[in-house]
Design an enzyme around this catalytic site. Structure first.
Site: not given
Ligand SMILES: *[C@@H]1O[C@H](CO)[C@@H](O)[C@H](O)[C@H]1NC(C)=O
Ligand SMILES: *[C@@H]1O[C@H](CO)[C@@H](O)[C@H](O)[C@H]1NC(C)=O
Ligand SMILES: *[C@@H]1O[C@H](CO)[C@@H](O)[C@H](O)[C@H]1NC(C)=O
Ligand SMILES: *[C@@H]1O[C@H](CO)[C@@H](O)[C@H](O)[C@H]1NC(C)=O
Ligand SMILES: *[C@@H]1O[C@H](CO)[C@@H](O)[C@H](O)[C@H]1NC(C)=O
Ligand SMILES: *[C@@H]1O[C@H](CO)[C@@H](O)[C@H](O)[C@H]1NC(C)=O
Ligand SMILES: *[C@@H]1O[C@H](CO)[C@@H](O)[C@H](O)[C@H]1NC(C)=O
Ligand SMILES: *[C@@H]1O[C@H](CO)[C@@H](O)[C@H](O)[C@H]1NC(C)=O
Length: 579
Positions: A279, A283, A497
């Site tokens: 994640e 990002d 996400s």
């Protein structure tokens, strides 16, 4: 103690939540970090100011409030402060034991379980999460003396249970890239008319997103004061080496650049290759890759000591974004644009807590910060990405089937980002969407959402959703088959996400253009997006988001609870915001 109950009123009561079992009474000497929220006396004025400074047709547009102006509006009434201080003093807690938020609307104090039980007329237990084995100290009901009821909004940790330290990340890992219809052409055309490399139909890169969203050739500034922020929780670490590998492949001019690391509440920065989080890597690679050389900051928020599956060491942490909010509201110059790819099922967050966290997000909006949140990866259902295994039962004791919206995406003061896939774009099946059960539909959505609801056949999904709730998401962006580097290898990842940092990247570029032109940043985006901004978005009109044993909602012409208003066209949005 029980004799006092006649004048103690319950402040919050929840059903024992699904997935958690009560194990033993909490040890009397276990220390709890109590957080007490005092009512924000001027919140109505703050909300009014937020909408005025965020409405492009209002004379106050762009005149964001200072930190001090916001704090003055959310400060509790002096009577609340003294009532709470007197109550704490009556339990032997003195001023020097307390810490307070700058606006004094939150009071924090460490107390043993025995004292918390006396103060709140409750009994704490150790609870264990059946799947994760995690243990926490919680209760299902607590109360306060009647005379201070009007002076306290909530006390936590008490009734807040949610899965895996209160947060789920919203990504899906895939080892292989998707097989898509092969196009013999070298380039293909998007719905907005931009020309995109044919490979972008099955592999998303920085170049693809810039082509697709009409930002090719735009250069941002490293020094104009614009900053993009990424939040991280749950021991998700962004790895420097993975970022360099990614840059070498997709953003060569950014090679050797890094980011500002900020630790919140003990958040770590473990650079061991095997500690890299999918994640966090996703990002930073996409948000920073899209906006390089814009100043960039990564917030690693700790929520608890390392997880130890031992009944003797339960944790009692609060929702980790409460800790991040504490930090960022204290900061004098927060980033203008921030993405968060974490959330919960709305129903697992007590309503009083959700209302208060949402009000805190409003403070950031009023100060000129744009906040993006992933809308979730379960379609109309819960966070479980497989629609076939979703259980959409309510947590309220009635145990009826109902669509499960996500929080914070359901907060009306943030921008919720759903997902699309392919070129031309269609809604991705997992795009989290629907309607809040806690927050009413905000006025900026009235026209768009009522138009959508009117298009549904009468009786559609009656009882499964709240037609007067805040609609989710607001916008969307590509969300599947993002090529990232993780733990030294390239791979493919999808989820909202991916779409939240992507949309955030383009918002940051818009803020770059505004700030370089000497103008205010966009701040809270939604009143702009639902009015002038819609002309700079590409409407996505096909696909749906199944869940809870249904086909979910359909993407349609105009706003829909799958892709919101659509995906960004940076070139058009830039012309609109600069005009
Ligand atoms: C992209 O892939 C999708 C799904 O395989 C396919 O339906 C679509 O036609 C492809 N787009 C182009 C332009 O080939
Ligand atoms: C952006 O920077 C590149 C590389 O320096 C340059 O070639 C390009 O012309 C710049 N684009 C604009 C719009 O100024
Ligand atoms: C970059 O962002 C950080 C954190 O938000 C801030 O402290 C710093 O002043 C910024 N630097 C520049 C050059 O804008
Ligand atoms: C990055 O740093 C390394 C080591 O200092 C250097 O050899 C390399 O040329 C740098 N690359 C770029 C693109 O600046
Ligand atoms: C960093 O992560 C590695 C791999 O997960 C772990 O073995 C190590 O203990 C961690 N270091 C710290 C300081 O937490
Ligand atoms: C809720 O209802 C479902 C379906 O009837 C059942 O399988 C489940 O065990 C129930 N859960 C609780 C907590 O009652
Ligand atoms: C979605 O579209 C399909 C095909 O037109 C239709 O059968 C279905 O009823 C629609 N669903 C909703 C919730 O509008
Ligand atoms: C891309 O943005 C520019 C303005 O910067 C605009 O002139 C152009 O029409 C846009 N392209 C598309 C396909 O929307």
């Amino acid at each position: 103690m029980k004799a006092l109950s006649a004048w103690l009123l319950a402040l919050s009561q929840v059903e024992p939540p699904r997935g958690w079992v009560k194990v033993t009474p909490a040890p009397a000497d276990h220390i709890i970090n109590l957080r007490i929220a005092l009512p924000q006396a001027g919140f109505t004025s703050l909300e009014k100011a937020l909408y005025e400074v965020s409405d492009p047709d209002h004379s106050r547009y762009g005149q964001h409030l200072s930190k001090e102006e916001v704090e003055a509006l959310v400060a509790p009434h002096p009577q609340s402060l003294s009532a709470v201080d007197d109550w704490l003093a009556s339990h032997g807690i003195s001023q020097s034991d307390l810490s307070r938020s700058p606006a004094r609307d939150w009071v924090k104090v460490k107390v043993p379980v025995s004292l918390a039980e006396e103060m709140l007329d409750t009994t704490y237990h150790v609870w264990r999460h059946v799947d994760s084995g995690e243990t926490i100290v919680r209760t299902t009901v607590y109360g306060l003396p009647e005379h201070i009821h009007g002076h306290v909004d909530l006390v936590q940790p008490t009734t807040l249970f949610s899965t895996f330290r209160g947060m789920k990340t919203t990504y899906r890992w895939s080892a292989n890239k998707q097989q898509s219809a092969t196009s013999s052409a070298a380039s293909i055309r998007s719905a907005s008319g931009t020309v995109v490399d044919a490979s972008c139909n099955s592999t998303i890169t920085i170049t693809c997103l810039k082509e697709l969203y009409n930002a090719t050739g735009y250069n941002s500034s490293a020094t104009n004061g614009n900053t993009i922020g990424i939040t991280a929780y749950l021991e998700q670490y962004a790895n420097y080496m993975d970022l360099q590998d990614f840059y070498a492949q997709q953003r060569p001019d950014a090679v050797n650049s890094t980011f500002n690391f900020v630790s919140v509440n003990g958040g770590q920065n473990n650079q061991t290759a095997s500690a890299a989080g999918v994640e966090a890597d996703l990002d930073v690679e996409f948000a920073y890759g899209l906006t390089y050389p814009t100043n960039r900051t990564f917030y690693s928020t700790g929520g608890s000591p390392p997880y130890i599956p031992d009944i003797n060491t339960p944790t009692d942490t609060n929702e980790p974004y409460a800790e991040w909010l504490d930090y960022i509201l204290t900061s004098s110059n927060p980033p203008q644009t921030i993405s968060t790819s974490y959330g919960d099922d709305e129903q697992t967050v007590p309503e009083s807590y959700a209302q208060r966290a949402c009000a805190d997000f409003a403070q950031l909006g009023a100060r000129g910060v744009s906040l993006m949140f992933s809308s979730g990866d379960g379609g109309v259902g819960d966070g479980d990405a497989d629609p076939a295994t979703q259980t959409c039962y309510t947590n309220d004791g009635l145990n009826v089937t109902r669509f499960i919206p996500g929080f914070p995406a359901s907060c009306p003061y943030v921008t919720a980002v759903g997902g699309t896939t392919h070129v031309p774009e269609v809604a991705v099946f997992f795009s989290g969407g629907g309607f809040s059960n806690y927050f009413d539909r905000p006025s900026y959505q009235t026209e768009a959402v009522t138009q959508y609801l009117a298009s549904l056949a009468p009786g559609t999904y009656e009882g499964l959703y709240n037609p007067s709730g805040r609609g989710i998401p607001d916008v969307s962006a590509q969300s599947d088959y993002f090529q990232i580097w993780w733990q030294g290898q390239p791979g493919y990842v999808g989820g909202t996400s991916a779409s939240s940092p992507t949309f955030t990247g383009f918002v940051s570029l818009l803020n770059d253009a505004l700030i370089s032109a000497g103008r205010a940043p966009l701040g809270f985006l939604n009143p702009f997006l639902y009015s002038r901004g819609v002309a700079g978005l590409t409407d996505i009109t096909s696909g749906n988001n199944p869940g809870c044993g249904t086909e979910g909602f359909n993407a349609t012409i105009g706003w829909d609870p799958v892709t919101g208003l659509g995906t960004p066209n940076f070139g058009l949005l830039k012309d609109i915001v600069l005009s």
